[in-house]
Design a protein around this motif. Sequence first.
Motif, PDB file in Angstrom:
ATOM      1  N   LEU A  94       1.212  20.465  12.978  1.00 57.84           N
ATOM      2  CA  LEU A  94      -0.209  20.800  12.890  1.00 57.84           C
ATOM      3  C   LEU A  94      -0.933  19.861  11.930  1.00 57.84           C
ATOM      4  CD1 LEU A  94      -2.650  22.570  13.489  1.00 57.84           C
ATOM      5  CD2 LEU A  94      -1.808  24.218  11.803  1.00 57.84           C
ATOM      6  N   LEU A  95      -0.316  19.566  10.810  1.00 61.36           N
ATOM      7  CA  LEU A  95      -0.950  18.670   9.844  1.00 61.36           C
ATOM      8  C   LEU A  95      -1.170  17.282  10.432  1.00 61.36           C
ATOM      9  CD1 LEU A  95       0.873  19.717   6.557  1.00 61.36           C
ATOM     10  CD2 LEU A  95      -1.598  19.769   6.945  1.00 61.36           C
ATOM     11  N   LYS A  96      -0.229  16.804  11.243  1.00 58.14           N
ATOM     12  CA  LYS A  96      -0.399  15.495  11.876  1.00 58.14           C
ATOM     13  C   LYS A  96      -1.561  15.525  12.875  1.00 58.14           C
ATOM     14  CE  LYS A  96       0.367  11.337  13.322  1.00 58.14           C
ATOM     15  NZ  LYS A  96      -0.400  10.258  12.653  1.00 58.14           N
ATOM     16  N   LEU A  97      -1.631  16.572  13.699  1.00 56.35           N
ATOM     17  CA  LEU A  97      -2.737  16.707  14.645  1.00 56.35           C
ATOM     18  C   LEU A  97      -4.068  16.802  13.913  1.00 56.35           C
ATOM     19  CD1 LEU A  97      -1.024  19.325  16.990  1.00 56.35           C
ATOM     20  CD2 LEU A  97      -1.507  16.941  17.588  1.00 56.35           C
ATOM     21  N   MET A 127     -16.394  25.807   6.938  1.00 56.77           N
ATOM     22  CA  MET A 127     -14.946  25.923   7.103  1.00 56.77           C
ATOM     23  C   MET A 127     -14.560  25.642   8.550  1.00 56.77           C
ATOM     24  SD  MET A 127     -13.935  29.364   4.988  1.00 56.77           S
ATOM     25  CE  MET A 127     -14.399  29.603   3.272  1.00 56.77           C
ATOM     26  N   ASP A 128     -13.412  25.013   8.709  1.00 54.34           N
ATOM     27  CA  ASP A 128     -12.821  24.801  10.029  1.00 54.34           C
ATOM     28  C   ASP A 128     -11.482  25.529  10.061  1.00 54.34           C
ATOM     29  OD1 ASP A 128     -14.844  23.021  10.963  1.00 54.34           O
ATOM     30  OD2 ASP A 128     -13.956  21.451   9.733  1.00 54.34           O
ATOM     31  N   PHE A 129     -11.291  26.370  11.052  1.00 55.21           N
ATOM     32  CA  PHE A 129     -10.047  27.121  11.198  1.00 55.21           C
ATOM     33  C   PHE A 129      -9.227  26.490  12.329  1.00 55.21           C
ATOM     34  CE2 PHE A 129     -13.036  29.962   9.214  1.00 55.21           C
ATOM     35  CZ  PHE A 129     -12.286  30.645   8.283  1.00 55.21           C
ATOM     36  N   TRP A 130      -8.001  26.104  11.983  1.00 57.28           N
ATOM     37  CA  TRP A 130      -7.078  25.515  12.952  1.00 57.28           C
ATOM     38  C   TRP A 130      -5.878  26.444  13.111  1.00 57.28           C
ATOM     39  CZ3 TRP A 130      -6.702  20.140  14.847  1.00 57.28           C
ATOM     40  CH2 TRP A 130      -7.861  19.394  14.613  1.00 57.28           C
ATOM     41  N   VAL A 131      -5.502  26.717  14.351  1.00 56.43           N
ATOM     42  CA  VAL A 131      -4.327  27.544  14.635  1.00 56.43           C
ATOM     43  C   VAL A 131      -3.427  26.791  15.604  1.00 56.43           C
ATOM     44  CG1 VAL A 131      -3.464  29.719  15.574  1.00 56.43           C
ATOM     45  CG2 VAL A 131      -5.634  29.685  14.324  1.00 56.43           C
ATOM     46  N   LEU A 132      -2.153  26.646  15.241  1.00 53.93           N
ATOM     47  CA  LEU A 132      -1.135  26.171  16.175  1.00 53.93           C
ATOM     48  C   LEU A 132      -0.264  27.367  16.510  1.00 53.93           C
ATOM     49  CD1 LEU A 132       0.389  24.019  17.764  1.00 53.93           C
ATOM     50  CD2 LEU A 132       1.676  23.477  15.683  1.00 53.93           C
ATOM     51  N   ASP A 133      -0.418  27.879  17.714  1.00 58.07           N
ATOM     52  CA  ASP A 133       0.293  29.085  18.140  1.00 58.07           C
ATOM     53  C   ASP A 133       1.412  28.675  19.092  1.00 58.07           C
ATOM     54  OD1 ASP A 133       1.107  31.587  19.105  1.00 58.07           O
ATOM     55  OD2 ASP A 133      -0.896  32.419  18.844  1.00 58.07           O
ATOM     56  N   THR A 134       2.647  28.928  18.689  1.00 64.07           N
ATOM     57  CA  THR A 134       3.797  28.555  19.512  1.00 64.07           C
ATOM     58  C   THR A 134       4.447  29.764  20.169  1.00 64.07           C
ATOM     59  OG1 THR A 134       5.305  28.660  17.618  1.00 64.07           O
ATOM     60  CG2 THR A 134       4.229  26.559  18.047  1.00 64.07           C
ATOM     61  N   THR A 135       3.729  30.886  20.189  1.00 58.90           N
ATOM     62  CA  THR A 135       4.219  32.085  20.862  1.00 58.90           C
ATOM     63  C   THR A 135       4.062  31.929  22.365  1.00 58.90           C
ATOM     64  OG1 THR A 135       3.492  33.408  18.977  1.00 58.90           O
ATOM     65  CG2 THR A 135       4.008  34.588  21.011  1.00 58.90           C
ATOM     66  N   ALA A 136       5.097  32.263  23.115  1.00 61.01           N
ATOM     67  CA  ALA A 136       5.008  32.186  24.579  1.00 61.01           C
ATOM     68  C   ALA A 136       3.879  33.080  25.078  1.00 61.01           C
ATOM     69  CB  ALA A 136       6.335  32.601  25.197  1.00 61.01           C
ATOM     70  N   GLY A 137       3.036  32.545  25.929  1.00 62.29           N
ATOM     71  CA  GLY A 137       1.927  33.314  26.493  1.00 62.29           C
ATOM     72  C   GLY A 137       0.704  33.389  25.620  1.00 62.29           C
ATOM     73  N   ALA A 138       0.665  32.611  24.548  1.00 59.36           N
ATOM     74  CA  ALA A 138      -0.474  32.681  23.628  1.00 59.36           C
ATOM     75  C   ALA A 138      -1.771  32.227  24.277  1.00 59.36           C
ATOM     76  CB  ALA A 138      -0.192  31.821  22.396  1.00 59.36           C
ATOM     77  N   GLU A 139      -1.681  31.480  25.388  1.00 63.10           N
ATOM     78  CA  GLU A 139      -2.886  30.949  26.022  1.00 63.10           C
ATOM     79  C   GLU A 139      -3.888  32.024  26.392  1.00 63.10           C
ATOM     80  OE1 GLU A 139       0.175  30.308  26.823  1.00 63.10           O
ATOM     81  OE2 GLU A 139       0.550  28.173  27.195  1.00 63.10           O
ATOM     82  N   VAL A 140      -3.393  33.207  26.738  1.00 61.91           N
ATOM     83  CA  VAL A 140      -4.296  34.263  27.199  1.00 61.91           C
ATOM     84  C   VAL A 140      -4.778  35.154  26.061  1.00 61.91           C
ATOM     85  CG1 VAL A 140      -3.202  34.277  29.466  1.00 61.91           C
ATOM     86  CG2 VAL A 140      -2.376  35.848  27.696  1.00 61.91           C
TER      87      VAL A 140
END
Length: 722
Positions: free
Chosen positions: A240-243, A198-211
Amino acid sequence: MAPLFNYRGESYYRVQGIEKYVIGSRHLFFANNDTGNKSFGHSGVQLDGGDWFGTGTLRNSLFIETISQFTPIRDLSLMVDYQGALTLKLMCATHGGQPTETLSEVKLIASERTRYLLNIGSPTDLPEGARLFWHADALPGGCTVFDAVYCTRTAPKATRLAVLLRTFGRTTDVKALLKRFAVAGLQDPFYASIIENMDFWVLDTTAGAEVEYTREWADSLNLRVLVGPNLGGGGNAGHLLKLFDDHCRASQNPPNEVLILDDDLSLSMESLARYYTYTAYRSQELVCSLPIMMKSQPLTVWEDGGFWGRLNFHEGGNYGKERNLFPTLLKHGTKLNGYDKLDDFGPLNTCEYSTFIFFGLSLKTLRKLGYPVCFFLRGDDIELSLRAAEAGVQMITNPNLAAWHEPAHSYGQEYMAILHGIIINLSYSTSDASFYTRFFEERLYEHACLDDLVGIRLYRDVLAELLNPQSQVLTAEFQHHYLAKLKELGGVKFMKIPERDRDHFEERARENKTLLVPFVYPGYQKDARKARNVVLINHSAKAYRELPAVDLTEKASLTAEFVQCIAQLDQRFSQVQAQWQQRLKASGLESFWADIQQRYAAETREIYATTRDLAACVARVKQAGQAAPTATILSGSVTESPRISKYRTTVTTAVAGKAVNASASTKQLPIPVAGNPLMNGLPADFDPEYYLVINADVKEAGLDPVQHYLNFGRAEGRIYRS
């Protein structure tokens, strides 16, 4: 998918295991005589003599139709891993009030941990809509059931599954879900083996998610985390689907299956494993969803798929052609307090749409359908589902899976639901202008009679947006419109009241001649003027809003604008319909999302990526002692026990002048056969405990009394009962 076990030269593969992650209520998972407190943990379930344990529940029954109709599996077996003494029953229930049938009943006795393999046969030979489950009654001395798995000799096809999540503001929930999967893989070797695929992909658009994403995920999941702009649920899904699709086209080993999950659902690793297994056996293209339960009421079904306004014969519509604006949710509100509704899930459930809460399909099918349209929220999943129906792709819900999700509704969501619902109908329905004008007239009447200017303005704004040729909706600038509109509607405040106080509050309100009505679709209230106050209720949010006094001039002006918009819609209907049909079609194309990808390339970046180290993970599993120990396998046709050391060791003991050579037990073990519930030749009054007492040499050699009697004791004339 690795075999569950090998047996006499044949590999057996797991179809469905025990759901051990109890969510909300044990009632949906297990049945037993221990007041509902006995669960099936990682070490199984222990039963004292007289205890019983059943799996005839929503989460541990095996619903047959999705297997018999969409897979090549034509041999099913039940493998029970146990120790001690029990009566095992394989049960079959069907839809339509037929009595539950016992398909097989066997008495199992083993002093060692043993696997018993019960042949079920072809799922196509079972009654239509069948539901299988097993029931264990512990005999004197008790037993432990370590595991029970439905399995098959049919080999699965090579499968790699991509699980896609997109989130805004729910980073903590997404991380908790991923951690649940990762921990399950560390605790269970089977889960570990499929997580590797399985490959898990997450697109997180929450501000500050980088940390928020740290090395805690290393070597646990194949995880890729990206951050980017907030384009809403549908926008983020398309982005996300396009990426993901671009990555697949460049990969030498891309996933061949795709599963879109919501960011606030509760899903167990067993459900994910069952879905992965199902994709590995699925023999035709389809879209798969599942029953969705409510988090706040875990025994209540929110939906089990649905139809987008097709079932409208009750409104005098053109059945199957003219769609209304409101979907028909299947099994909506069904309460599973008992077993009377359980077999409603047995017949194959085909539906017209599935939500992006759980939306599974092959990469091939996804490319055939195209991308979701850029609705911010509400309707993007439905439109893609309707597109699938037009393309001839069947959609089902799989009752062997389940998720929990909390529905919500607000003014902002109502705005998007109606705007998008009308746009969908303009493309997928044959309704004429009168259908839409009548709908808006009804909304005006019911909110005007209450002096609810917010409600009037909401539907007026939907109309205005439909009539606006310069609208940003379904264009590359779509999210700007929604963000501004949601901020505006979010300023309408409701007051939440605790659940325990709501009944008292509503009773007192009615005593004081306060009119309580839903905040949307309150209906026409002819006696509204007689009420002292009007309070709107948002039932899903458990919140209330008292309507303030209104300026009649403002109300008259707003009403006039509303009526003018209705008239324009009627006059310009063909033009409006053509505009939205063209936009809807264009925004589902790859070229549209390629433009979105290019626009936000600088803001979208990968912040985290790991590739799971399977060898290291398996080593940790073994070190933690989680791997299941070797066990004897007993079958309805053959038996082998090459890895039980005591049956390979020569032990000679003299008792009463008799010599017992335990090395003889390396011979083939006894065979349970059809027509005999345990083993051919075992006397009905055989007492295993007394057999060990009177035959001390057998006990000292550590041999199973049943197996020894059938192999040697019967021929030697040994005493087996008092």
